[in-house]
Design an enzyme around this catalytic site. Structure first.
Site, mmCIF file in Angstrom:
data_model
loop_
_atom_site.group_PDB
_atom_site.id
_atom_site.type_symbol
_atom_site.label_atom_id
_atom_site.label_comp_id
_atom_site.label_asym_id
_atom_site.label_seq_id
_atom_site.Cartn_x
_atom_site.Cartn_y
_atom_site.Cartn_z
ATOM 1 N N ARG A 148 106.280 82.289 -30.359
ATOM 2 C CA ARG A 148 105.004 81.195 -30.409
ATOM 3 C C ARG A 148 105.053 79.856 -30.095
ATOM 4 O O ARG A 148 106.279 79.500 -30.594
ATOM 5 C CB ARG A 148 103.860 81.333 -31.664
ATOM 6 C CG ARG A 148 104.208 82.700 -32.445
ATOM 7 C CD ARG A 148 103.183 83.055 -33.381
ATOM 8 N NE ARG A 148 103.163 83.776 -34.097
ATOM 9 C CZ ARG A 148 103.729 84.761 -35.241
ATOM 10 N NH1 ARG A 148 104.545 84.322 -35.921
ATOM 11 N NH2 ARG A 148 103.385 86.349 -35.842
ATOM 12 N N LYS A 172 104.443 82.066 -39.602
ATOM 13 C CA LYS A 172 102.821 82.091 -39.987
ATOM 14 C C LYS A 172 103.770 82.813 -41.305
ATOM 15 O O LYS A 172 103.952 83.248 -42.050
ATOM 16 C CB LYS A 172 101.853 83.133 -38.826
ATOM 17 C CG LYS A 172 101.750 82.632 -37.790
ATOM 18 C CD LYS A 172 100.352 83.473 -37.593
ATOM 19 C CE LYS A 172 99.892 83.219 -36.605
ATOM 20 N NZ LYS A 172 99.038 84.495 -35.624
ATOM 21 N N HIS A 243 101.894 82.510 -24.260
ATOM 22 C CA HIS A 243 101.871 84.000 -24.794
ATOM 23 C C HIS A 243 102.012 84.852 -24.084
ATOM 24 O O HIS A 243 102.702 86.079 -24.886
ATOM 25 C CB HIS A 243 100.419 84.571 -25.909
ATOM 26 C CG HIS A 243 100.067 84.282 -26.948
ATOM 27 N ND1 HIS A 243 101.377 83.834 -28.255
ATOM 28 C CD2 HIS A 243 99.683 86.089 -28.129
ATOM 29 C CE1 HIS A 243 101.040 84.377 -29.634
ATOM 30 N NE2 HIS A 243 99.919 85.380 -29.097
ATOM 31 N N ARG A 246 105.642 86.507 -24.567
ATOM 32 C CA ARG A 246 105.171 86.399 -25.954
ATOM 33 C C ARG A 246 105.512 88.034 -25.507
ATOM 34 O O ARG A 246 106.235 88.701 -26.372
ATOM 35 C CB ARG A 246 104.286 85.962 -26.045
ATOM 36 C CG ARG A 246 105.079 86.335 -27.777
ATOM 37 C CD ARG A 246 104.008 85.857 -29.193
ATOM 38 N NE ARG A 246 103.637 86.529 -30.344
ATOM 39 C CZ ARG A 246 104.823 86.595 -31.656
ATOM 40 N NH1 ARG A 246 105.632 86.294 -30.981
ATOM 41 N NH2 ARG A 246 104.228 86.726 -32.729
ATOM 42 N N HIS A 269 106.361 89.461 -36.975
ATOM 43 C CA HIS A 269 104.533 90.056 -37.427
ATOM 44 C C HIS A 269 104.326 90.651 -38.796
ATOM 45 O O HIS A 269 105.765 91.526 -38.998
ATOM 46 C CB HIS A 269 104.372 91.153 -36.469
ATOM 47 C CG HIS A 269 103.624 91.072 -34.802
ATOM 48 N ND1 HIS A 269 103.843 92.017 -34.146
ATOM 49 C CD2 HIS A 269 102.935 89.556 -34.475
ATOM 50 C CE1 HIS A 269 103.310 91.593 -33.215
ATOM 51 N NE2 HIS A 269 103.464 90.659 -33.074
ATOM 52 N N TYR A 278 101.888 97.627 -28.628
ATOM 53 C CA TYR A 278 102.873 97.829 -27.321
ATOM 54 C C TYR A 278 103.303 98.715 -26.986
ATOM 55 O O TYR A 278 103.683 98.485 -25.427
ATOM 56 C CB TYR A 278 104.466 95.912 -28.049
ATOM 57 C CG TYR A 278 103.357 95.023 -27.832
ATOM 58 C CD1 TYR A 278 103.589 94.077 -26.176
ATOM 59 C CD2 TYR A 278 103.939 94.280 -28.891
ATOM 60 C CE1 TYR A 278 102.842 92.985 -26.649
ATOM 61 C CE2 TYR A 278 103.244 93.160 -28.974
ATOM 62 C CZ TYR A 278 102.884 92.808 -28.200
ATOM 63 O OH TYR A 278 102.651 91.051 -28.295
#
Length: 297
Positions: A148, A172, A243, A246, A269, A278
């Site tokens: 990110r 995150k 992004h 990514r 994730h 994906y």
């Protein structure tokens, strides 16, 4: 039915004055409630005693108007809030809108670059100046790691292990993970550290990897502008964001045999279901290959 109009006006004032909702949110709520009001008038429904079946009919009506599932979910959320407000005003005792589940959200497939497009980008990049070297490294690392932008701009020098070609990332939720990079990114990382960063750095520069032209930390917004400029110079037909690189990393990993769990960990994730989107992209690619290749169509 004029009571409904009055209640809506008072509810909107409540959102503005007490809840301090943003202007855009207020406009969305007003639109949702205006549409609801029109429907109630049309069908001659008592909004105070509306039941679950009547609510479902309204949602069906919205679906027939070709509203997206996301828009219907937002409308349902607005009406739940509105009827909760009516309870506080002693207008009703039960909020039947809370008994209705939201429709499943539509999952938009992420945009990604084709192999020839990513190659075009790399071929268009010059490394004649310190800033050009820095920008080349940014593109290389975004594609090589799937980071990110906020993670990229937070990399400290001591997070990097050049020998093992890996970087410690705090993502995150302050969760740490390790990402890896290859020989191409290594080449430009060494070039940046040896020739570019020393020129950009000042005595007050932070221990951050990427510096701006004044020696300060490079912002996420600056990275977005850099990517936009690179894409413009590469003359790609469509705009991309950091992004998208990514998404391209994840898609290319899966297309080249990586398992979903590994890609999940590399992307940071928390849930495998986030990464599973994906697989829709790779499945579509397989479908295309099948339709072009299988003789008995």
């Amino acid at each position: 039915m004029n009571y409904l109009s009055k209640d809506i006006k008072e509810f909107i004032k409540y959102l503005e004055n007490e809840k301090r909702y943003s202007t855009n949110t207020i406009i969305s709520c007003q639109r949702d409630l205006d549409n609801y009001y029109s429907y109630i008038i049309l069908k001659k429904i008592n909004y105070i005693t509306i039941n679950k079946d009547q609510i479902r009919e309204y949602l069906k009506y919205l679906d027939e108007l070709k509203l997206s599932k996301n828009s219907i979910s937002r409308t349902l959320s607005t009406l739940r809030h509105f009827y909760s407000y009516l309870i506080t005003q002693n207008k009703i005792k039960i909020n039947n809108f809370k008994l209705i589940k939201n429709p499943k959200k539509e999952k938009k497939l992420p945009n990604f670059l084709q192999p020839n497009e990513i190659q075009t980008i790399f071929e268009s990049l010059s490394v004649e100046t310190p800033l050009e070297i820095r920008n080349r490294l940014i593109i290389e690392l975004l594609y090589a790691t799937g980071l990110r932008v906020s993670e990229l701009t937070s990399i400290n020098l001591n997070d990097i292990d050049i020998n093992d070609k890996e970087i410690k990332i705090t993502g995150k939720g302050n969760k740490d993970r390790i990402v890896f990079f290859g020989e191409y990114a290594l080449k430009y990382l060494k070039l940046y550290l040896e020739e570019s960063r020393p020129i950009l750095a000042t005595k007050k520069s932070p221990n951050i990897l990427f510096l701006n032209k004044n020696g300060g930390s490079l912002s996420s917004r600056s990275v977005e502008n850099i990517v936009n400029k690179v894409v413009e110079e590469a003359a790609l037909k469509h705009k991309i964001s950091p992004h998208v690189l990514r998404h391209t990393f994840a898609t290319d990993m899966l297309n080249n045999g990586a398992d979903l769990k590994s890609v999940q960990e590399l992307l940071g994730h928390s849930s495998l279901s986030t990464t599973q989107i994906y697989t829709h992209i790779t499945n579509e690619r397989l479908r295309s290959v099948y339709l072009k290749s299988f003789p008995r169509q």
